[in-house]
Motif scaffolding. Structure first.
Motif, PDB file in Angstrom:
ATOM      1  N   TYR A  65      47.722  48.651  49.945  1.00  0.00           N
ATOM      2  CA  TYR A  65      46.385  48.230  50.338  1.00  0.00           C
ATOM      3  C   TYR A  65      46.470  47.421  51.628  1.00  0.00           C
ATOM      4  O   TYR A  65      47.107  46.363  51.668  1.00  0.00           O
ATOM      5  CB  TYR A  65      45.734  47.397  49.233  1.00  0.00           C
ATOM      6  N   THR A  98      32.729  44.700  51.419  1.00  0.00           N
ATOM      7  CA  THR A  98      34.055  45.317  51.407  1.00  0.00           C
ATOM      8  C   THR A  98      33.931  46.824  51.272  1.00  0.00           C
ATOM      9  O   THR A  98      33.209  47.315  50.397  1.00  0.00           O
ATOM     10  CB  THR A  98      34.900  44.765  50.243  1.00  0.00           C
ATOM     11  N   VAL A 100      36.410  50.276  50.885  1.00  0.00           N
ATOM     12  CA  VAL A 100      37.758  50.805  50.660  1.00  0.00           C
ATOM     13  C   VAL A 100      37.751  52.277  51.051  1.00  0.00           C
ATOM     14  O   VAL A 100      36.877  53.036  50.629  1.00  0.00           O
ATOM     15  CB  VAL A 100      38.190  50.655  49.192  1.00  0.00           C
ATOM     16  N   ILE A 130      39.405  47.904  53.690  1.00  0.00           N
ATOM     17  CA  ILE A 130      40.701  48.081  53.034  1.00  0.00           C
ATOM     18  C   ILE A 130      41.064  49.560  53.041  1.00  0.00           C
ATOM     19  O   ILE A 130      40.322  50.400  52.519  1.00  0.00           O
ATOM     20  CB  ILE A 130      40.685  47.547  51.593  1.00  0.00           C
ATOM     21  N   LEU A 132      43.424  52.359  51.685  1.00  0.00           N
ATOM     22  CA  LEU A 132      44.357  52.679  50.610  1.00  0.00           C
ATOM     23  C   LEU A 132      45.310  53.765  51.101  1.00  0.00           C
ATOM     24  O   LEU A 132      44.878  54.873  51.435  1.00  0.00           O
ATOM     25  CB  LEU A 132      43.603  53.166  49.367  1.00  0.00           C
ATOM     26  N   LEU A 156      43.647  51.759  41.712  1.00  0.00           N
ATOM     27  CA  LEU A 156      42.751  51.157  42.696  1.00  0.00           C
ATOM     28  C   LEU A 156      41.697  50.298  42.006  1.00  0.00           C
ATOM     29  O   LEU A 156      41.395  49.191  42.459  1.00  0.00           O
ATOM     30  CB  LEU A 156      42.076  52.253  43.534  1.00  0.00           C
ATOM     31  N   ILE A 160      41.017  46.272  42.546  1.00  0.00           N
ATOM     32  CA  ILE A 160      39.716  45.685  42.901  1.00  0.00           C
ATOM     33  C   ILE A 160      39.322  44.612  41.896  1.00  0.00           C
ATOM     34  O   ILE A 160      38.808  43.546  42.268  1.00  0.00           O
ATOM     35  CB  ILE A 160      38.643  46.789  42.978  1.00  0.00           C
ATOM     36  N   LEU A 176      33.251  52.125  47.822  1.00  0.00           N
ATOM     37  CA  LEU A 176      34.457  52.951  47.800  1.00  0.00           C
ATOM     38  C   LEU A 176      34.147  54.299  48.451  1.00  0.00           C
ATOM     39  O   LEU A 176      33.207  54.989  48.051  1.00  0.00           O
ATOM     40  CB  LEU A 176      34.930  53.172  46.361  1.00  0.00           C
TER      41      LEU A 176
END
Length: 328
Positions: A65, A98, A100, A130, A132, A156, A160, A176
């Protein structure tokens, strides 16, 4: 004779692209197909290949991450589950939204999707981006990657949950985003969190081995689940059926203006999404049938595709038209 053959080819191509979306549910792919890596290079895939069971053991523990913010837009900071110091000493700010990003098959943190979406978010405002990197599984054969996606997605989700516990961030500030196999991955992450995150966005979710797969992305994975379908043609790279609360089919969802290959069509999903984060300019019309999607006769209400709005919610299937070049 040549004219007749040309007409036949065009007719067959039109018929393939005109197949209503619902009929994709039972698509049977041939055993041997080609699927692209993150750089757009095609690789031969055997859909009956052996699964590397040994690789799948503890595969989620290999997730990496990387945090990017406006304070470190180019050099990612590594966040580690069960290592609170790695998070507290980073630039993660729980007061910012945030996002991802999860790449697809045979890809990694350096694949184009990550930089494009990261730059769109950080160019617009403050955010925790972020990336991945799940390359350990993603670089395995396709069928092994498919089998391992639920476990990596669950990992994942657990990360989180830990991040929220350490920082006090709220689930309603988390989005996400996943491309191709990564779309199903983030769906599983949202499911691990009981659908509490604000949004899950699937960018042309992968089609081969997913049409009837119970682990595919679905509307229960977040408060709002959106999918952008750009290559759902018969035996295309993307899944052709609606999977979320709202599903968008740009230019019909099969082939895209300016594209000559399935790879280009497939990648348009993340290119479109990044553009909408910056400009929020692509608007779809709700469709009442698959035929309307195919014929571009949708006349329902308008709804914006993509963007970074975490309060967004809508339902239905939508069609829109785009231009050939960025920002489309």
């Amino acid at each position: 004779m040549k004219l007749t053959l040309a007409f036949l080819f065009v007719s067959l191509a039109y018929t393939a692209n005109a197949v209503p979306i619902e009929q994709r549910e039972d698509v049977i792919y041939p055993r041997f197909i080609q699927f692209p890596d993150g750089d757009g290079v095609l690789h031969d895939v055997d859909l009956e290949d052996e699964v590397d069971e040994e690789l799948l053991v503890g595969i989620a523990e290999r997730n990496l991450y990387l945090l990017f913010t406006r304070r470190n837009p180019d050099a990612g900071q590594t966040l580690i589950i069960n290592d609170a110091d790695s998070i507290r000493s980073s630039n993660f700010n729980p007061n910012h939204n945030t996002v991802v990003i999860a790449h697809g098959w045979l890809s990694n943190q350096n694949t184009g999707i990550n930089a494009r979406i990261r730059e769109a978010y950080l160019g617009k405002g403050e955010a925790n981006v972020i990336v991945l990197d799940w390359r350990r599984l993603a670089r395995s054969n396709y069928i092994t990657a498919v089998r391992g996606v639920p476990a990596v997605g669950k990992g994942l989700g657990q990360f989180i949950r830990y991040l929220v516990g350490v920082t006090g961030a709220r689930y309603e500030t988390i989005h996400l985003v996943g491309f191709s196999l990564g779309a199903h991955l983030v769906g599983n992450a949202g499911r691990e969190l009981d659908g509490r995150v604000a949004r899950v966005t699937g960018l042309d979710p992968a089609g081969p081995l997913w049409n009837l797969n119970s682990n595919r992305i679905n509307s229960g994975d977040a408060r709002y689940v959106e999918a952008i379908h750009t290559n759902g043609a018969i035996t295309g790279l993307g899944i052709g059926t609606a999977v979320g609360h709202a599903d968008f089919f740009p230019n019909g969802g099969n082939s895209q203006p300016g594209c000559l290959t399935y790879i280009c069509d497939h990648n348009r999903a993340w290119e479109f999404f990044a553009a909408t984060v910056s400009y929020d300019h692509l608007v779809g019309r709700e469709c009442s049938s698959s035929l309307q999607i195919t014929l571009n006769t949708c006349r329902g209400g308008e709804f914006r595709m993509g963007n970074d709005d975490l309060t967004k919610f809508g339902q239905g299937r939508y069609r829109l038209s785009t231009r050939r070049r960025y920002p489309y």
